[in-house]
Design a protein around this motif. Structure first.
Motif, PDB file in Angstrom:
ATOM      1  N   ASN A  95       0.780  -1.413   0.007  1.00 29.13           N
ATOM      2  CA  ASN A  95      -0.016  -0.018  -0.140  1.00 29.13           C
ATOM      3  C   ASN A  95       0.529   1.168  -0.080  1.00 29.13           C
ATOM      4  O   ASN A  95       0.334   2.343   0.224  1.00 29.13           O
ATOM      5  N   GLU A  97       2.883   2.477   2.169  1.00 26.62           N
ATOM      6  CA  GLU A  97       3.470   3.036   3.652  1.00 26.62           C
ATOM      7  C   GLU A  97       4.384   2.192   4.141  1.00 26.62           C
ATOM      8  O   GLU A  97       5.183   2.705   4.913  1.00 26.62           O
ATOM      9  N   THR A 133       8.036   0.202   3.248  1.00 27.01           N
ATOM     10  CA  THR A 133       8.956   0.024   2.072  1.00 27.01           C
ATOM     11  C   THR A 133      10.019  -0.888   2.597  1.00 27.01           C
ATOM     12  O   THR A 133      10.482  -0.692   3.723  1.00 27.01           O
ATOM     13  N   ILE A 150       8.371   2.469   7.692  1.00 28.00           N
ATOM     14  CA  ILE A 150       7.079   2.463   7.842  1.00 28.00           C
ATOM     15  C   ILE A 150       6.340   3.814   8.387  1.00 28.00           C
ATOM     16  O   ILE A 150       6.785   4.275   9.222  1.00 28.00           O
ATOM     17  N   HIS A 151       5.500   4.211   7.426  1.00 26.86           N
ATOM     18  CA  HIS A 151       4.837   5.401   7.759  1.00 26.86           C
ATOM     19  C   HIS A 151       3.443   5.317   8.246  1.00 26.86           C
ATOM     20  O   HIS A 151       2.653   4.248   7.787  1.00 26.86           O
ATOM     21  N   ASN A 152       2.921   5.866   9.402  1.00 30.44           N
ATOM     22  CA  ASN A 152       1.801   5.685   9.986  1.00 30.44           C
ATOM     23  C   ASN A 152       0.679   6.627   9.204  1.00 30.44           C
ATOM     24  O   ASN A 152       0.469   7.656   9.422  1.00 30.44           O
ATOM     25  N   PRO A 153      -0.398   5.711   8.677  1.00 31.58           N
ATOM     26  CA  PRO A 153      -1.281   6.359   7.754  1.00 31.58           C
ATOM     27  C   PRO A 153      -2.558   6.625   8.464  1.00 31.58           C
ATOM     28  O   PRO A 153      -2.606   6.157   9.720  1.00 31.58           O
ATOM     29  N   ALA A 175      -4.526  -0.290   5.852  1.00 32.32           N
ATOM     30  CA  ALA A 175      -3.862   1.103   6.570  1.00 32.32           C
ATOM     31  C   ALA A 175      -3.914   0.487   8.200  1.00 32.32           C
ATOM     32  O   ALA A 175      -3.124   0.964   8.744  1.00 32.32           O
ATOM     33  N   VAL A 228      -1.013  -1.452   9.064  1.00 30.33           N
ATOM     34  CA  VAL A 228       0.341  -0.759   8.960  1.00 30.33           C
ATOM     35  C   VAL A 228       0.160   0.061  10.473  1.00 30.33           C
ATOM     36  O   VAL A 228       1.232   0.205  10.800  1.00 30.33           O
ATOM     37  N   ARG A 229      -0.966   0.630  10.845  1.00 29.58           N
ATOM     38  CA  ARG A 229      -0.938   1.371  12.295  1.00 29.58           C
ATOM     39  C   ARG A 229      -0.643   0.543  13.254  1.00 29.58           C
ATOM     40  O   ARG A 229       0.108   0.806  14.280  1.00 29.58           O
ATOM     41  N   VAL A 258       7.209   8.834  10.795  1.00 29.36           N
ATOM     42  CA  VAL A 258       7.777   7.718  10.070  1.00 29.36           C
ATOM     43  C   VAL A 258       8.927   6.879  11.196  1.00 29.36           C
ATOM     44  O   VAL A 258       9.531   7.601  11.671  1.00 29.36           O
TER      45      VAL A 258
END
Length: 333
Positions: free
Chosen positions: A44, A46, A48, A69-72, A155, A158-159, A215
């Protein structure tokens, strides 16, 4: 007992003495924390992953970031059409895991909200499917809802990962003297006693948190990769004589746990050298059922938290292996 055996016996005694306060973890599940790379919710944008595949000419300015990891942010569900809304439960479309379904029928009411009845005194109902336009509006809205649902569930994964990694980041900062973060590969699996399930190739990594961009990153370090010699030296079914050679090869060629080019060949050679009953399992493959082989080395990268090892015990392990392999006895001994 000759001089070499006497020295090894003394060193083994010292190692066992030092190991009394050092627990040899044989199963990755017994480490404080672990996350396999193939469990990451990728796809997605977020999350990589940056592998360390070896190429002919390595980039001088290679980024140290291994995973990012980006927090969406949470995205609200698309609002249902007015013709459909009253047929749904209140806020019944906001849960991405629960597909909203309209009521099959509703009581027909007058302008004052009172139920309508027929001449026989029966309550009148409206069926949802009686209005083709309403059905069409619902179907068109559900197309948008399904897209939102899939994206929001990804998402949410990922969170959850971000929260776990942030807690790990705090834990590492508070216990930096006793804990360290590693990236590993080469999961050694014993199918006989089922006690061994742990990476034997590992490398120290570190974490960074960027509050401005929300991130978290796991980054490489300049620490050299290492073999889990403490585990190998405590397994009776492995050839201890090759451990020192494997470590020297690792010191020379610097096989990174996230290298998909050269490291698999090193892992394959490692298991073949450790045991005649050892087999290599490629990434994405499972251990074959019904096999007579006892030891397997699986290509499966994993990030894990471990307690810092006693440097003296590691040094003694290396020295014992070297002497048993025919190396010179240090002059002081």
């Amino acid at each position: 007992m000759d001089k070499r055996n006497e020295v090894v016996a003394i060193l083994n005694f010292l190692r066992e003495l030092g190991s009394l306060k050092t627990k040899i973890v044989k199963d990755i599940k017994d480490e404080p924390w672990a996350l396999f790379l193939d469990e990451l919710p990728v796809g997605n944008g977020e999350v990589t992953v940056h592998y360390r595949d070896r190429v002919d000419e390595e980039e001088e300015n290679l980024s140290p970031v291994l995973i990012s990891i980006h927090n969406p942010a949470f995205r609200e569900a698309p609002y249902p059409p007015s013709t459909v809304r009253k047929w749904l439960d209140v806020n019944g479309w906001t849960d991405a895991k629960k597909r909203p379904t309209p009521k099959e029928k509703m009581v027909r009411k007058d302008k004052d909200g009172n139920p309508l009845i027929d001449e026989q005194g029966n309550v009148l109902f409206d069926a949802f499917k009686d209005n083709p336009k309403r059905v069409e509006n619902y179907q068109n809205w559900m197309k948008a809802w399904d897209i939102w649902s899939e994206e929001e569930q990804q998402a949410a994964c990922v969170r959850n990962l971000f929260r776990s990694l942030y807690a790990l980041y705090v834990q590492l900062n508070q216990n930096s003297e006793t804990l360290e973060l590693m990236v590993g590969n080469g999961i050694l699996i014993d199918t006989v006693d089922h006690l061994t399930n742990h990476p034997i190739l590992a490398k120290r990594v570190r974490m960074e948190f960027h509050s401005d961009s929300n991130v978290i990153e796991i980054c490489d370090t300049d620490r050299a990769p290492e073999l889990y010699t403490m585990l190998l030296s405590n397994l009776d079914e492995v050839n201890h004589g090759v451990v020192q050679d494997l470590q020297q090869r690792l010191d020379t060629d610097f096989y990174h746990p996230l290298d998909r080019v050269d490291t698999p060949a090193f892992l394959q050679a490692t298991i073949h050298g450790l045991s005649a009953d050892g087999r290599f399992v490629k990434a994405g493959e499972d251990i074959p059922k019904g096999t007579a082989d006892k030891l397997f080395l699986q290509q499966r990268p994993v990030f894990f938290l471990r307690r810092r090892m006693d440097g003296i015990v590691q040094f003694l392990n290396t020295m014992i292996t070297d002497i048993e392999s025919g190396g010179e006895i240090p002059v002081p001994l």
